[in-house]
Scaffold this active site. Structure first.
Site, short mmCIF file in Angstrom:
data_model
loop_
_atom_site.label_atom_id
_atom_site.label_comp_id
_atom_site.label_asym_id
_atom_site.label_seq_id
_atom_site.Cartn_x
_atom_site.Cartn_y
_atom_site.Cartn_z
N GLU A 141 3.92 8.51 8.59
CA GLU A 141 3.80 7.60 9.60
C GLU A 141 4.95 6.98 10.06
O GLU A 141 6.12 7.12 9.18
CB GLU A 141 2.79 6.28 9.46
CG GLU A 141 3.17 5.47 8.32
CD GLU A 141 1.99 4.34 8.35
OE1 GLU A 141 0.84 4.74 8.28
OE2 GLU A 141 2.34 3.12 7.60
N HIS A 160 4.86 0.35 1.09
CA HIS A 160 5.10 -0.50 2.15
C HIS A 160 4.04 -1.39 2.49
O HIS A 160 2.89 -1.41 2.07
CB HIS A 160 5.24 0.82 3.38
CG HIS A 160 4.04 1.31 3.89
ND1 HIS A 160 3.32 2.48 2.99
CD2 HIS A 160 3.07 1.08 4.76
CE1 HIS A 160 2.33 2.86 3.57
NE2 HIS A 160 2.25 2.08 4.44
N HIS A 194 0.25 5.81 1.09
CA HIS A 194 -0.49 6.96 1.43
C HIS A 194 -0.27 8.08 0.65
O HIS A 194 0.85 8.52 0.31
CB HIS A 194 -0.32 7.12 2.93
CG HIS A 194 -0.48 5.90 3.67
ND1 HIS A 194 -1.58 5.14 3.76
CD2 HIS A 194 0.27 5.26 4.69
CE1 HIS A 194 -1.66 4.05 4.44
NE2 HIS A 194 -0.25 4.07 5.17
N ARG A 238 -4.59 0.52 -1.63
CA ARG A 238 -4.04 -0.69 -1.77
C ARG A 238 -3.51 -0.87 -3.06
O ARG A 238 -4.17 -0.80 -3.93
CB ARG A 238 -5.02 -2.10 -1.35
CG ARG A 238 -5.53 -1.90 0.18
CD ARG A 238 -6.45 -3.20 0.30
NE ARG A 238 -6.94 -2.93 1.41
CZ ARG A 238 -8.46 -2.63 1.54
NH1 ARG A 238 -8.96 -2.29 0.57
NH2 ARG A 238 -8.92 -2.45 2.90
N GLN A 241 0.88 -1.37 0.00
CA GLN A 241 -0.07 -0.03 0.15
C GLN A 241 0.66 1.29 -0.15
O GLN A 241 1.87 1.38 0.13
CB GLN A 241 -0.85 -0.08 1.24
CG GLN A 241 -0.16 -0.15 2.52
CD GLN A 241 -1.02 -0.45 3.86
OE1 GLN A 241 -1.09 0.58 4.77
NE2 GLN A 241 -1.76 -1.37 3.78
#
Length: 322
Positions: A119, A177, A102, A197, A100
């Site tokens: 993150e 990641h 972001h 995804r 996936q």
């Protein structure tokens, strides 16, 4: 009224979830395949609430509305208003997560009216030979990437890295990641639940009887194809010291190992502070009252809580602030 605060975690079913959050971190739930414990969340419809004390039942939003900069920090309140900027989790992957990526703040705002999702991961436990996927192993472009998706060879161009307790990784927006099977970790991220995804092993979710949706077009738009020489974060582990872990524009995190007593003065930090206990147990003393924190627990210090004493025979804390 503002003192160190504990929140009631929210437990999330995930197709890849296991039982370590219960067996290792002593979380209290009866469901199967719990993959995430949302410790501190302001995600709409998933707000965590204070578990005890005079503010029991308050959500983050209610705390911010009532206490504003006294709770968040004046600079944080000025930047974010009544939105809490971070989402704090513990994650247990029994099987691999989807590959996936972001989006950044700008893309997420335009397409989802959301923050982006930068993150970090701190590995708390990893089975033998467990690994993660982070970034690409070699240079490719969008056309080659789409071809790898079509012939289901995308895993061949990912960077796989074996992990152990104490490893830390920053996952900026755009970096592909996935957490691998057998990994339990602490995750610190922007308040966002936007994930694209790319590949999900063609597996079927037992709760729906269907495969999960992929978002390959959006993912390709936001992917960063640059290859890094190393993806792991190096950091010091000096005892009774806040060792710089990952500092980004979106959050700051330190590694704080404790043996004995550590006095912390946050009068120069214009922000709330979050403690995530990733090993052992400790006591936080504030105004002659003790607040216990055990492995797998999280405590938030409002910005007005400046002087605390940490005591432990042997604990490891992630110290997080904005």
């Amino acid at each position: 009224m503002l003192t160190p605060l504990k929140f009631q975690p929210l437990f999330k079913y995930r197709i890849w979830g296991g039982n370590k959050l219960k067996t290792v971190l002593n979380k209290d739930y009866d469901s199967e395949s719990i993959g995430e414990s949302w410790e501190i969340s302001d995600v709409p419809n998933d707000e965590t609430v204070v578990v005890d004390g005079s503010l029991k039942g308050y959500t983050l939003k209610q705390l911010i509305k009532e206490f504003k900069g006294e709770f968040l920090g004046e600079s944080v309140y000025k930047q974010f208003g009544e939105a809490f900027p971070l989402l704090i989790k513990f994650i247990d992957a029994k099987t691999p997560l989807s590959i996936q990526v972001h989006p950044n703040n700008e893309y997420a705002k335009a397409h989802h009216n959301s923050f982006g999702k930068n993150e970090m991961w701190y590995i708390m436990q990893a089975d033998q030979d467990a690994n993660i996927i982070v970034g690409f192993e070699k240079e490719i472009d969008k056309t080659q990437f789409k071809q790898h998706l079509e012939d289901k060879s995308v895993l061949d161009v990912m960077h796989h890295e074996n992990v152990k307790k104490g490893d830390a990784f920053y996952i900026p927006t755009g970096r592909i990641h996935a957490i691998g099977a057998g990994v339990m970790l602490a995750e610190i991220q922007q308040t966002s639940d936007v994930t694209y995804r790319v590949y999900d092993y063609d597996r079927v979710d037992k709760t729906t009887g269907k495969t999960r949706e992929l978002h390959t077009e959006q993912a390709t738009e936001v992917l960063d194809f640059n290859v890094e020489s190393s993806y792991k974060t190096d950091y010091q582990k000096e005892l009774n010291t806040s060792n710089k872990l990952i500092h980004s524009p979106y959050f700051k995190s330190n590694f704080l190992p404790i043996k004995g007593e550590v006095k912390k003065d946050y009068s120069n930090v214009d922000s709330f502070v979050i403690y995530m206990c990733v090993s052992g147990q400790a006591v936080i003393q504030y105004q002659q009252k003790d607040y216990a924190i055990n492995i797998g627990e999280t405590i938030l210090l409002p910005a007005s809580v400046n002087d605390v004493m940490l005591k432990s025979d042997d604990a490891q804390i992630l110290e997080v602030y904005f």
